[in-house]
Motif scaffolding. Structure first.
Motif: not given
Length: 169
Positions: A42-49, A119-130
């Motif tokens: 899922t985290a990888y998918g969000w990175i792609i998105m 995802l446009g405002k925060y990093t993928t790392t932060f959102l995945s971590f959240a």
């Protein structure tokens, strides 16, 4: 980030009575391992998105539609292959379509479109971590609606995840 992950791992290490017979990977059950793999995917998918949205290949809603369609097709294929598949008969069509509409609207349209926007405002790392808060929220709602017990392990895990997010951001 390590502080927050330690809070999540703190809950994985705990032996729930229903899981003891399913421990095949040390202290991690097959179900927990599947959850970890799904979280990484899922985290990888969000990175792609995020890359798609940031590079203006598509908007957040369009990206949500594409990913939800692909994910739904894969889930349907998995369901047919792995489960005892018998979706019919549906006995109460109005209630079924109401719940289906609510699930699609709340989860897919509102939730994932908002996530795509974030995802446009925060990093993928932060959102995945959240996303580590999701199982903690599920346990919290189980406490409120189902009367399940909240243990001191849960409180420590939630505190560690929150503290890790606070330091990270």
């Amino acid at each position: 980030m390590g502080i927050g992950v330690s809070g999540f791992l703190f809950m994985l290490i705990y032996d729930a009575p229903g899981e003891i017979g399913y421990r095949d990977l040390g202290f991690i059950s097959w179900g927990e391992m599947a959850l970890i793999v799904a979280s990484v995917a899922t985290a990888y998918g969000w990175i792609i998105m995020r890359r798609m949205v940031r590079e203006k290949l598509c908007g957040p809603i369009e990206a949500t539609g594409i990913t939800m369609t692909c994910g739904g097709i894969l889930a349907l294929i998995h369901s047919i292959v792995v489960e005892n598949w018998s979706p019919l008969p549906i006995t109460n069509y109005p209630l079924f379509f109401l719940y289906l509409f609510l699930a699609v609207t709340c989860s897919s349209v509102v939730g994932y479109a908002l996530y795509g926007y974030l995802l446009g405002k925060y990093t993928t790392t932060f959102l995945s971590f959240a996303g580590f808060f999701e199982p903690l929220c599920a346990a919290f709602f189980a406490w409120i609606f189902l009367g399940e017990l909240i243990t001191w392990r849960f409180i420590i895990a939630a505190g560690l995840v929150f503290f890790g997010l606070y330091i990270f951001y």
